[in-house]
Design a protein around this motif. Structure first.
Motif, mmCIF file in Angstrom:
data_model
loop_
_atom_site.group_PDB
_atom_site.id
_atom_site.type_symbol
_atom_site.label_atom_id
_atom_site.label_comp_id
_atom_site.label_asym_id
_atom_site.label_seq_id
_atom_site.Cartn_x
_atom_site.Cartn_y
_atom_site.Cartn_z
ATOM 1 N N VAL A 65 -12.205 -27.891 -4.594
ATOM 2 C CA VAL A 65 -13.591 -27.588 -4.231
ATOM 3 C C VAL A 65 -13.738 -27.511 -2.713
ATOM 4 C CG1 VAL A 65 -15.945 -28.525 -4.221
ATOM 5 C CG2 VAL A 65 -14.631 -28.469 -6.350
ATOM 6 N N CYS A 66 -13.190 -28.470 -1.997
ATOM 7 C CA CYS A 66 -13.281 -28.471 -0.531
ATOM 8 C C CYS A 66 -12.652 -27.220 0.063
ATOM 9 C CB CYS A 66 -12.622 -29.720 0.048
ATOM 10 S SG CYS A 66 -13.551 -31.230 -0.247
ATOM 11 N N ARG A 67 -11.519 -26.814 -0.471
ATOM 12 C CA ARG A 67 -10.818 -25.635 0.059
ATOM 13 C C ARG A 67 -11.587 -24.353 -0.268
ATOM 14 N NH1 ARG A 67 -5.631 -27.363 2.532
ATOM 15 N NH2 ARG A 67 -5.527 -29.527 1.871
ATOM 16 N N LEU A 68 -12.149 -24.277 -1.481
ATOM 17 C CA LEU A 68 -12.920 -23.094 -1.857
ATOM 18 C C LEU A 68 -14.164 -22.963 -0.973
ATOM 19 C CD1 LEU A 68 -12.854 -20.823 -4.075
ATOM 20 C CD2 LEU A 68 -14.573 -22.184 -5.261
ATOM 21 N N GLU A 69 -14.841 -24.077 -0.734
ATOM 22 C CA GLU A 69 -16.021 -24.043 0.124
ATOM 23 C C GLU A 69 -15.634 -23.703 1.566
ATOM 24 O OE1 GLU A 69 -17.847 -27.843 -0.761
ATOM 25 O OE2 GLU A 69 -18.961 -26.966 -2.444
ATOM 26 N N HIS A 70 -14.477 -24.208 2.026
ATOM 27 C CA HIS A 70 -13.988 -23.869 3.364
ATOM 28 C C HIS A 70 -13.699 -22.373 3.451
ATOM 29 C CE1 HIS A 70 -11.170 -23.546 6.747
ATOM 30 N NE2 HIS A 70 -11.783 -24.608 7.224
ATOM 31 N N LEU A 71 -13.050 -21.827 2.446
ATOM 32 C CA LEU A 71 -12.752 -20.396 2.410
ATOM 33 C C LEU A 71 -14.044 -19.588 2.489
ATOM 34 C CD1 LEU A 71 -10.697 -18.059 1.998
ATOM 35 C CD2 LEU A 71 -11.031 -18.387 -0.464
ATOM 36 N N HIS A 72 -15.043 -19.988 1.719
ATOM 37 C CA HIS A 72 -16.322 -19.271 1.740
ATOM 38 C C HIS A 72 -16.971 -19.327 3.122
ATOM 39 C CE1 HIS A 72 -20.745 -19.027 1.282
ATOM 40 N NE2 HIS A 72 -20.404 -17.955 0.585
#
Length: 185
Positions: free
Chosen positions: A143-150
């Motif tokens: 989740v943290c990585r997906l939000e960072h990517l976004h």
């Protein structure tokens, strides 16, 4: 040797409990897709509930994969009647085997139908990152990585096929990898 973690997340157009044909079709195809991918060269493991999967994603014991969490922008329910999401967390040896497994066969057929099943959220549907050998990524990591990517785009911390990075953090381009559909819409 580093391993590649992959987190995917999608918001379904209707809850998993919905008996509508499209929802049932997606749910029923999942087992066959997982079985096929799990035999693909380069596949190492994916998050499975330790207690056999009885319940919702949120109340299952995921063991070393950690507590199940979702991105902050997910606004649908978390109960058996209202949950409307599909999420995966897996480990791979490298980008090429992951690409080949995802963009061929049954999974490719499912990708071709994704807009029948999933909402277009304006958020990325997946993210990659490298983990050290012996490390099991958690749902929270994904989740943290997906939000960072976004929020920040591809970086060694969180990336896509189209804008990928080697384990040492240098940008990489593997021939034939980089479908334009990686872009957030």
């Amino acid at each position: 040797m580093p391993r590649l973690a992959l987190y995917t997340f999608g918001v379904l157009q209707s809850p998993l409990a919905d008996p509508a044909p499209l929802t049932r079709e997606l749910h029923d195809s999942g087992e066959a897709i997982y079985r096929k991918i799990s035999r693909h060269p380069g596949y190492l493991a994916h998050a499975e509930a330790a207690d056999g999967g009885q319940g919702t994603h949120f109340d299952l014991d995921w063991g070393a994969w950690g507590e199940f969490v979702v991105p902050t922008w997910y606004g649908k329910g978390q109960t058996v009647e209202t949950i409307a999401l599909a999420a995966t967390l897996s480990l791979w040896t490298d980008l090429r085997p992951a690409f080949d497994a995802i963009y061929t066969g049954l999974h490719r057929e499912a990708l071709n139908r994704r807009y029948d099943w999933f909402e277009r959220t304006g958020h990325p549907a997946y993210v990659f990152w490298w983990v050290s050998d012996g490390v099991t990524p958690t749902w929270q990591d994904g989740v943290c990585r997906l939000e960072h990517l976004h929020d920040h785009g591809s970086a060694p911390h969180a990336f896509t096929f189209h804008h990928s990075f080697a384990p040492d953090g240098t940008p990489t381009r593997i021939e034939g990898i980089g479908p334009k559909s990686d872009q957030v819409r």
